[in-house]
Design a protein around this motif. Structure first.
Motif, PDB file in Angstrom:
ATOM      1  N   LEU A 137       0.833  -1.208   0.000  1.00 52.00           N
ATOM      2  CA  LEU A 137       0.000   0.000   0.000  1.00 52.00           C
ATOM      3  C   LEU A 137       0.869   1.260   0.000  1.00 52.00           C
ATOM      4  O   LEU A 137       0.531   2.259  -0.656  1.00 52.00           O
ATOM      5  CB  LEU A 137      -0.924  -0.015   1.211  1.00 52.00           C
ATOM      6  N   ARG A 138       1.985   1.213   0.722  1.00 55.97           N
ATOM      7  CA  ARG A 138       2.879   2.375   0.727  1.00 55.97           C
ATOM      8  C   ARG A 138       3.488   2.590  -0.659  1.00 55.97           C
ATOM      9  O   ARG A 138       3.608   3.737  -1.124  1.00 55.97           O
ATOM     10  CB  ARG A 138       3.981   2.189   1.768  1.00 55.97           C
ATOM     11  N   ALA A 139       3.866   1.473  -1.322  1.00 55.11           N
ATOM     12  CA  ALA A 139       4.420   1.593  -2.676  1.00 55.11           C
ATOM     13  C   ALA A 139       3.388   2.168  -3.634  1.00 55.11           C
ATOM     14  O   ALA A 139       3.721   2.995  -4.498  1.00 55.11           O
ATOM     15  CB  ALA A 139       4.899   0.223  -3.150  1.00 55.11           C
ATOM     16  N   ILE A 140       2.126   1.761  -3.492  1.00 52.89           N
ATOM     17  CA  ILE A 140       1.061   2.315  -4.335  1.00 52.89           C
ATOM     18  C   ILE A 140       0.900   3.814  -4.058  1.00 52.89           C
ATOM     19  O   ILE A 140       0.743   4.622  -4.986  1.00 52.89           O
ATOM     20  CB  ILE A 140      -0.259   1.560  -4.090  1.00 52.89           C
ATOM     21  N   ALA A 141       0.968   4.181  -2.778  1.00 48.68           N
ATOM     22  CA  ALA A 141       0.801   5.596  -2.417  1.00 48.68           C
ATOM     23  C   ALA A 141       1.950   6.453  -2.944  1.00 48.68           C
ATOM     24  O   ALA A 141       1.762   7.657  -3.197  1.00 48.68           O
ATOM     25  CB  ALA A 141       0.703   5.730  -0.903  1.00 48.68           C
ATOM     26  N   GLU A 142       3.133   5.862  -3.093  1.00 51.82           N
ATOM     27  CA  GLU A 142       4.301   6.628  -3.541  1.00 51.82           C
ATOM     28  C   GLU A 142       4.510   6.554  -5.050  1.00 51.82           C
ATOM     29  O   GLU A 142       5.412   7.209  -5.582  1.00 51.82           O
ATOM     30  CB  GLU A 142       5.556   6.112  -2.823  1.00 51.82           C
ATOM     31  N   ALA A 143       3.696   5.756  -5.759  1.00 54.10           N
ATOM     32  CA  ALA A 143       3.860   5.609  -7.211  1.00 54.10           C
ATOM     33  C   ALA A 143       3.632   6.953  -7.909  1.00 54.10           C
ATOM     34  O   ALA A 143       2.744   7.719  -7.543  1.00 54.10           O
ATOM     35  CB  ALA A 143       2.888   4.570  -7.745  1.00 54.10           C
ATOM     36  N   ARG A 144       4.441   7.180  -8.956  1.00 53.60           N
ATOM     37  CA  ARG A 144       4.344   8.439  -9.684  1.00 53.60           C
ATOM     38  C   ARG A 144       3.987   8.241 -11.159  1.00 53.60           C
ATOM     39  O   ARG A 144       3.498   9.172 -11.808  1.00 53.60           O
ATOM     40  CB  ARG A 144       5.667   9.192  -9.575  1.00 53.60           C
ATOM     41  N   GLN A 145       4.221   7.076 -11.715  1.00 55.71           N
ATOM     42  CA  GLN A 145       3.992   6.879 -13.144  1.00 55.71           C
ATOM     43  C   GLN A 145       3.008   5.746 -13.431  1.00 55.71           C
ATOM     44  O   GLN A 145       1.980   5.976 -14.056  1.00 55.71           O
ATOM     45  CB  GLN A 145       5.331   6.613 -13.845  1.00 55.71           C
ATOM     46  N   THR A 146       3.336   4.526 -13.004  1.00 55.39           N
ATOM     47  CA  THR A 146       2.492   3.374 -13.337  1.00 55.39           C
ATOM     48  C   THR A 146       2.336   2.440 -12.147  1.00 55.39           C
ATOM     49  O   THR A 146       3.254   2.289 -11.330  1.00 55.39           O
ATOM     50  CB  THR A 146       3.084   2.575 -14.518  1.00 55.39           C
ATOM     51  N   ILE A 147       1.161   1.809 -12.081  1.00 55.89           N
ATOM     52  CA  ILE A 147       0.886   0.728 -11.131  1.00 55.89           C
ATOM     53  C   ILE A 147       0.234  -0.387 -11.921  1.00 55.89           C
ATOM     54  O   ILE A 147      -0.854  -0.208 -12.479  1.00 55.89           O
ATOM     55  CB  ILE A 147      -0.057   1.179  -9.996  1.00 55.89           C
ATOM     56  N   TRP A 148       0.892  -1.526 -11.981  1.00 57.20           N
ATOM     57  CA  TRP A 148       0.352  -2.691 -12.670  1.00 57.20           C
ATOM     58  C   TRP A 148       0.145  -3.793 -11.635  1.00 57.20           C
ATOM     59  O   TRP A 148       1.100  -4.247 -11.000  1.00 57.20           O
ATOM     60  CB  TRP A 148       1.312  -3.170 -13.768  1.00 57.20           C
ATOM     61  N   LEU A 149      -1.096  -4.217 -11.481  1.00 55.54           N
ATOM     62  CA  LEU A 149      -1.452  -5.202 -10.453  1.00 55.54           C
ATOM     63  C   LEU A 149      -2.202  -6.366 -11.078  1.00 55.54           C
ATOM     64  O   LEU A 149      -3.209  -6.165 -11.760  1.00 55.54           O
ATOM     65  CB  LEU A 149      -2.327  -4.543  -9.376  1.00 55.54           C
ATOM     66  N   ALA A 150      -1.714  -7.582 -10.849  1.00 56.92           N
ATOM     67  CA  ALA A 150      -2.407  -8.803 -11.277  1.00 56.92           C
ATOM     68  C   ALA A 150      -2.574  -9.705 -10.069  1.00 56.92           C
ATOM     69  O   ALA A 150      -1.642  -9.878  -9.274  1.00 56.92           O
ATOM     70  CB  ALA A 150      -1.607  -9.529 -12.364  1.00 56.92           C
ATOM     71  N   THR A 151      -3.763 -10.284  -9.927  1.00 55.35           N
ATOM     72  CA  THR A 151      -4.005 -11.191  -8.812  1.00 55.35           C
ATOM     73  C   THR A 151      -5.062 -12.210  -9.187  1.00 55.35           C
ATOM     74  O   THR A 151      -5.894 -11.970 -10.068  1.00 55.35           O
ATOM     75  CB  THR A 151      -4.438 -10.407  -7.559  1.00 55.35           C
ATOM     76  N   TYR A 152      -5.015 -13.344  -8.527  1.00 54.09           N
ATOM     77  CA  TYR A 152      -6.010 -14.390  -8.763  1.00 54.09           C
ATOM     78  C   TYR A 152      -7.292 -14.065  -7.996  1.00 54.09           C
ATOM     79  O   TYR A 152      -8.391 -14.092  -8.552  1.00 54.09           O
ATOM     80  CB  TYR A 152      -5.442 -15.745  -8.337  1.00 54.09           C
TER      81      TYR A 152
END
Length: 478
Positions: A137-152
């Motif tokens: 969640l902290r990495a998502i909050a600090e993202a500046r360009q892209t967030i790519w998330l895949a989950t089952y």
């Protein structure tokens, strides 16, 4: 009605019944012949071919229908491609260090994937959701360009809602967010997460969702990968789905699991896997960036598996790793329904004096899997494989460590579904420090339960043996 008309009506009824019966026979025979020939010509495993052919003939219409729905691989994706030669020269050095076994494994990995072994990475183990989720969640909050998330599985409980809120906030900052959820995995929770994500202005897609129009009959081919890539610089991957079952609660802990935070050039290979899956799901081509700069010394390579051109890739890597093991093989998996060649490889390693330890839950969340597993255990225990069944909580961790110098991390279970049907992802790790750390963790869990002895497996009730054998019989389809 006159007798003549009665006779005509009776004959008409008989003719119609005969016509319907003849049509049924023609459809049954035609469907069975077509399905059986297809299985004969396309199946690589004779056991699978024989099973499907028998089903097509023994179950009129139903057998052929099941084959067309579940027995045919219609999925074609584009596997991750090798990075440019310049990157391979910079980061793809052989992981030998004077160890011929590791050098051989490095060559096997490259031959199967055409991806270089990348040096300069850091990997941090994250035990359970209490540790992993705040960092994600902290990495998502600090993202500046892209967030790519895949989950089952993406639950819509309190934990899942925190991720939805974090992703929504990232969209508000102008970050390019892409979320890919498996089309069947989404049904593990209600309400479904994809509509919630879309209402929050988050670009979300389903991987092979079940549908009637246009029909999707690839129900058996699931995307089991768990992957989060932030700004093409940092990634999280492993065995954890997103949801509350990954954390402890007021009633205690239901399960344990392990995830990893990765930095360095390996993130580019992980991003390429997501981009390939995303393009397959919705057709959008995501930009591929240059690999991040080195941050540490760990050497890694991504290995994918799936019912497309990647089939058997993971199994071949695992079999080769077992073959070159000299001292110790440590395996932790939540589900163990191995193909016979994997059983033979483990038996052979134990017979030549390698310490082989298999750590599986005493009780998983799928009882029929446990019963099928019990059928395999005597053959392993009798050949010297140490089989340990620790008590609850259920461990969902997937780890594979050879000689304290080589390891696999990722989403792969040692069962037929993971090795042949699901889309999976693993990272092979050449790093003695991290591999010893993972090996110590496996041994800590292993030592909570003594190894099974042949005597432990001799006193199984006849009805239980029949149950276990029946589950083993259908295990290729579980």
């Amino acid at each position: 009605m006159t007798p003549a008309r009665c006779c005509i009506a009776a004959l008409s009824h008989l003719s119609l019944s005969a016509l319907v019966g003849s049509l049924f026979v023609v459809i049954y025979i035609g469907g069975a012949v077509a399905a059986a020939l297809h299985a004969l010509l396309t199946k690589s495993d004779p056991r699978s071919a024989i099973g499907w052919i028998a089903m097509c003939w023994l179950f009129p219409l139903g057998g052929s229908l099941l084959y067309w729905l579940f027995g045919i691989n219609r999925v074609v994706t584009h596997s991750a491609q090798a990075l440019p030669n310049e990157v391979e020269r910079n980061y793809g050095r052989a992981a030998d260090g004077g160890n011929s076994a590791l050098a051989a494994l490095s060559r096997v990995g490259y031959a199967l994937t055409r991806l270089p072994l990348l040096a300069g990475n850091s990997l941090e183990p994250l035990h359970n959701g209490e540790v992993a989720f705040p960092l994600m969640l902290r990495a998502i909050a600090e993202a500046r360009q892209t967030i790519w998330l895949a989950t089952y599985i993406f639950q819509t409980d309190a934990v899942g809602q925190r991720f939805v809120a974090a992703l929504h906030a990232a969209v508000g900052r102008g970050v390019g967010v892409r979320v890919l959820v498996d089309g069947i995995g989404e049904w593990y929770d209600w309400p479904h997460v994809v509509p919630q994500l879309r209402r929050a202005a988050i670009r979300a897609e389903r991987f092979l969702p079940p549908r009637l129009i246009p029909p999707n009959v690839s129900l058996n081919c699931r995307n089991h990968r768990k992957l989060l890539v932030i700004d093409a610089q940092q990634a999280f991957m492993g065995g954890m789905n997103l949801g509350g079952r990954e954390v402890g609660g007021s009633m205690g802990r239901r399960m344990t699991d392990i995830h990893f935070c990765l930095r360095g050039p390996i993130v580019a290979q992980l991003a390429d896997v997501f981009a390939s899956d995303w393009k397959f799901a919705c057709g959008e081509q995501l930009p591929v960036t240059a690999p991040p700069i080195p941050v540490d010394q760990t050497q890694c390579r991504v290995i994918t598996g799936g019912p497309d051109e990647s089939v058997d890739k993971l199994l071949l890597v695992i079999l080769n790793a077992i073959a070159v093991a000299q001292r110790q093989i440590l395996i932790m998996t939540p589900y163990f329904i191995p193909p016979p060649e994997l059983v033979a490889a483990l038996q052979g390693a134990a017979l030549r004096g390698v310490e082989v330890s298999l750590v599986i839950p005493r009780h998983s969340n799928l009882r029929y899997i446990d019963w099928a597993t019990l059928h395999w255990l005597p053959a392993l225990v009798e050949r010297g494989v140490g089989v340990h069944l620790p008590p609850p909580p259920f461990s969902h961790a997937k780890l594979f460590v050879i000689d304290g110098e080589y390891a696999h991390i990722g989403s792969v279970n040692l069962d037929t579904r993971s090795l042949r049907l699901n889309f999976e992802i693993a990272v092979e790790v050449f790093d003695s420090r991290l591999c010893r750390q993972l090996g110590e963790f496996i041994c800590e869990v292993r030592d909570r339960a003594a190894a099974l002895s042949p005597a432990d497996l001799q006193h199984v009730q006849p009805l239980a043996r029949i149950r276990n054998s029946l589950c083993w019989l259908i295990s290729p389809y579980l």
